[in-house]
Motif scaffolding. Structure first.
Motif, PDB file in Angstrom:
ATOM      1  N   LYS B  65       0.828  -1.212   0.000  1.00 52.13           N
ATOM      2  CA  LYS B  65       0.000   0.000   0.000  1.00 52.13           C
ATOM      3  C   LYS B  65       0.861   1.261   0.000  1.00 52.13           C
ATOM      4  O   LYS B  65       0.626   2.189  -0.762  1.00 52.13           O
ATOM      5  CB  LYS B  65      -0.894  -0.020   1.246  1.00 52.13           C
ATOM      6  CG  LYS B  65      -1.814   1.177   1.366  1.00 52.13           C
ATOM      7  CD  LYS B  65      -2.806   0.925   2.494  1.00 52.13           C
ATOM      8  CE  LYS B  65      -3.331   2.208   3.086  1.00 52.13           C
ATOM      9  NZ  LYS B  65      -4.239   1.933   4.221  1.00 52.13           N
ATOM     10  N   ASP B  83      -6.940  -0.357   1.115  1.00 50.79           N
ATOM     11  CA  ASP B  83      -6.034  -1.472   1.409  1.00 50.79           C
ATOM     12  C   ASP B  83      -5.918  -2.435   0.235  1.00 50.79           C
ATOM     13  O   ASP B  83      -6.834  -2.566  -0.571  1.00 50.79           O
ATOM     14  CB  ASP B  83      -6.565  -2.260   2.615  1.00 50.79           C
ATOM     15  CG  ASP B  83      -6.379  -1.486   3.904  1.00 50.79           C
ATOM     16  OD1 ASP B  83      -5.574  -0.526   3.907  1.00 50.79           O
ATOM     17  OD2 ASP B  83      -7.067  -1.831   4.898  1.00 50.79           O
ATOM     18  N   LEU B  84      -4.773  -3.113   0.162  1.00 49.40           N
ATOM     19  CA  LEU B  84      -4.649  -4.251  -0.743  1.00 49.40           C
ATOM     20  C   LEU B  84      -5.313  -5.436  -0.037  1.00 49.40           C
ATOM     21  O   LEU B  84      -5.066  -5.659   1.150  1.00 49.40           O
ATOM     22  CB  LEU B  84      -3.175  -4.566  -1.025  1.00 49.40           C
ATOM     23  CG  LEU B  84      -2.545  -3.886  -2.231  1.00 49.40           C
ATOM     24  CD1 LEU B  84      -2.448  -2.389  -1.998  1.00 49.40           C
ATOM     25  CD2 LEU B  84      -1.150  -4.446  -2.514  1.00 49.40           C
ATOM     26  N   ARG B  85      -6.127  -6.153  -0.808  1.00 50.40           N
ATOM     27  CA  ARG B  85      -6.909  -7.213  -0.154  1.00 50.40           C
ATOM     28  C   ARG B  85      -6.535  -8.586  -0.704  1.00 50.40           C
ATOM     29  O   ARG B  85      -6.044  -8.717  -1.816  1.00 50.40           O
ATOM     30  CB  ARG B  85      -8.414  -6.955  -0.363  1.00 50.40           C
ATOM     31  CG  ARG B  85      -8.912  -5.658   0.268  1.00 50.40           C
ATOM     32  CD  ARG B  85     -10.438  -5.652   0.343  1.00 50.40           C
ATOM     33  NE  ARG B  85     -11.041  -6.140  -0.885  1.00 50.40           N
ATOM     34  CZ  ARG B  85     -11.481  -5.350  -1.863  1.00 50.40           C
ATOM     35  NH1 ARG B  85     -11.405  -4.032  -1.752  1.00 50.40           N
ATOM     36  NH2 ARG B  85     -12.028  -5.884  -2.946  1.00 50.40           N
ATOM     37  N   SER B 222      -3.905  -3.852   5.355  1.00 53.55           N
ATOM     38  CA  SER B 222      -3.513  -4.081   3.967  1.00 53.55           C
ATOM     39  C   SER B 222      -2.508  -5.226   3.916  1.00 53.55           C
ATOM     40  O   SER B 222      -1.658  -5.354   4.788  1.00 53.55           O
ATOM     41  CB  SER B 222      -2.874  -2.803   3.420  1.00 53.55           C
ATOM     42  OG  SER B 222      -2.685  -2.937   2.035  1.00 53.55           O
TER      43      SER B 222
END
Lengths: 232, 406
Positions: B65, B83-85, B222
């Motif tokens: 992130k 966020d990166l999920r 994240s």
């Protein structure tokens, strides 16, 4: 460099020294001429202000004349530059001062060795010569002492050894007994007499009649001129 | 011969003014001290960082992130990114033809307990399958997390050697149950000791299935997505492809600026290198300043020495010292003074470096070249700032000098 033996060691012709004090010109020496031969013992006398100190500085090549000609051991001193003067002081003149002028942090031997270092002699040669000079003034047992561990007379003898060690043409002493008691002064003057007998030329600058009488010849200065020049 | 004589004289005159000599050379002491200590620390840091940062292969890159940001505003801006999920990682994985492994990773800090022993704030890495292919994680014992265990959210863990040492001492950890926070995990593998010394080293990590960690600690935060380029593919193309797919997975258009960062070990290392170059720059500044100040102090004290020893100079000149002899004497004295300041600095610097090595995790060790450079610099300062006083001394007229007091 090698003058004939009958030519004088030291020849001054029409030497003047002028100082500037503000706007005024003060003559310390006025057209002085004199000659001193090899193996003479000469005293230069005069009251303060007579030009005695200036004379001593000029003879010793510590200073150069304003005009006139000065030949020392055949060399025209007034033409020399600073380093040449240093070299001539090193080789031709051995100084003995009123206040001894030893280096306080060096030993007696170290003080005596100094002019030889400046001459660039190798260590072994220096050592040999220093031992000889110190023996000559009778201080072999004090060679490793520092000046503050020596009496006034001993200090002056170290200074004499320093003057002798380079085998100079001229021993030049400036009031050498001025800081010593009478007995010690006598002892130092006997040392000079001995040096003179050994073949050296000695010039002694003093204002004391008693001291001057030890010389063969007395040159009296007054007001920057030679007042008299006579044998004792 | 004459030189040694001059050094001997210089030493004796410095020794007779010990305190003054010491105070005079403090600038040099500080300069050389800084050179020796900073160089040893940075060299230690270099070795440490090279080992610590370069943990993944050269063909691995990572989406995260927040990238390497150097200013606060940029950091705040990136902090607001979505966020990166995990599902984004899962979505791009089958689409990438230039890459062979996509590994999600979620970090948590939890306390770890085994029997009566515990460790606080241990970095727990929740990872997806293939994590052992994007980083260099050789096993000392047991095995890595299996794909089925990861899919099945099983509570199994692979521990670093530091954790093994702290919790198990001499016991065999395999098959033992440890507590991560409130959840029990079974240890199935131990990673070989690597010898990194900083707190967050690999030796102090625990790897668990990302699924298990999410179930236990929640899915918030994240993740990082590690991608390994396929064998034979170009790293650049693999990065481009993966970036594009991630943008799409995150609902961006292909021409939009990415709302995530792509980092590599190489970048991290470059960042470090630029930082250490900065420290070197600072060192040059500190050293130059202390040398300048030190030099001026030395010049000042040498001028004092010339004045104090005017009489001595007169005597030396009267008995035949030439100007160059006087210059040499005072120059040698200034250099000897400065050099001894340097030696003192080296001594303190070595002590300093040893202290750093002992009290911090940095393997600081004294570099010979820094000692030599330090001494050279110190001596040069003496030489340079000694010129003027020495020149002054040499120009004194002998009759004036003889008339001086002392």
């Amino acid at each position: 460099m090698t003058p004939q033996s009958d030519s004088p060691l030291l020849l001054m012709e029409e030497i003047s020294k002028v100082y500037r004090v503000g706007q005024e010109e003060v003559y310390a020496l006025r057209s002085v001429s004199l000659a001193i031969g090899r193996n003479e013992y000469v005293a230069i006398m005069g009251p303060s202000g007579s030009g005695k100190s200036t004379m001593m500085n000029l003879i010793g090549c510590l200073d150069t004349p304003s005009s006139g000609r000065y030949l020392l051991a055949g060399r025209a001193v007034q033409e020399l530059d600073e380093d040449e003067l240093a070299a001539i002081r090193n080789r031709e003149i051995g100084f003995v001062f009123q206040t001894f002028n030893l280096l306080p942090r060096s030993t007696a031997a170290g003080n005596v060795e100094l002019p030889l270092i400046y001459r660039g002699l190798p260590a072994a040669e220096r050592k040999r010569r220093v031992a000889g000079a110190i023996a000559r003034v009778g201080l072999s047992d004090r060679a490793t002492h520092r000046p503050n561990q020596l009496s006034g007379g001993q200090r002056q003898r170290v200074a004499i050894a320093r003057a002798l060690v380079t085998e100079p043409s001229l021993i030049l002493a400036d009031e050498p007994t001025g800081n010593l008691d009478t007995a010690t002064g006598e002892e130092i003057l006997r040392a000079f007499a001995e040096i003179h007998r050994g073949g050296n030329t000695v010039v002694l600058v003093t204002h004391e009649e008693d001291v001057a009488r030890h010389a063969q010849r007395i040159i009296r200065l007054r007001d920057g001129r030679v007042e008299s020049d006579s044998a004792v | 011969m004459k030189f040694l004589e001059a050094v001997r004289l210089a030493l004796s005159s410095l020794w007779s003014n010990r305190l003054r000599s010491f105070l005079t050379v403090i600038g040099n002491v500080v300069a050389v001290l800084s050179v020796v200590v900073v160089v040893s620390v940075i060299q230690g840091l270099d070795r440490f960082v090279a080992k610590e940062i370069k943990t993944t292969g050269a063909d691995v890159f990572c989406f995260t992130k927040i990238g390497f940001v150097m200013d606060y505003e940029e950091f705040m801006r990136q902090l607001k990114r979505p966020d990166l999920r995990l599902d984004q990682a899962e979505q791009i994985a089958p689409l990438l033809r230039q890459s062979e492994v996509v590994v999600p990773r979620l970090d948590r800090e939890l306390s770890v307990r085994y029997a009566s022993r515990s460790a606080r704030s241990v970095r727990i890495a929740g990872v997806g399958a293939g994590y052992d292919r994007v980083a260099d994680l050789p096993l000392a014992a047991g095995r890595h997390l299996g794909e089925l265990e990861i899919e099945g959210r099983e509570a199994v863990a692979v521990v670093g050697d530091g954790i093994r040492e702290k919790l198990f001492l001499n016991e065999d950890p395999l098959g033992r149950s440890i507590r991560l926070g409130r959840q029990r995990y079974r240890v199935i593998g131990v990673i070989e000791k690597r010898g990194g010394t900083m707190d967050e080293s690999r030796d102090d990590q625990i790897f668990v299935p990302i699924s298990a960690l999410r179930r236990q600690a929640g899915g918030r935060g994240s993740i990082d997505i590690y991608v390994k380029a396929a064998a034979g593919a170009s790293l650049e193309e693999a990065q481009e492809e993966a970036s594009l797919q991630l943008k799409i997975a995150r609902g961006l258009d292909p021409w939009d600026e990415p709302d995530f960062a792509l980092v590599t070990d190489e970048q991290a290392y470059q960042l470090y290198e630029s930082a250490s170059r900065g420290i070197y720059g600072l060192l040059v500044g500190v050293v130059s300043l202390s040398l300048l100040i030190g030099g001026i102090v030395i010049m000042n004290i040498m001028l004092v020495a010339v004045t104090e020893r005017t009489r001595e100079i007169g005597i030396r000149k009267a008995i035949g010292a030439r100007r160059q002899d006087i210059v040499a004497q005072f120059l040698v004295e200034a250099v000897v003074l400065a050099f001894f300041g340097g030696l003192l600095g080296v001594g303190l610097g070595v002590v300093g470096a040893l202290l750093v090595a002992k009290l911090t995790p940095l393997p600081a060790s004294v570099q010979l070249w820094s000692v030599l450079v330090g001494l050279l610099l110190a001596s040069s300062v003496g030489l340079f700032f000694g010129i003027y006083p020495a020149h002054r001394a040499s120009r004194l007229a002998p009759i004036e000098a003889l008339r001086a007091e002392g």
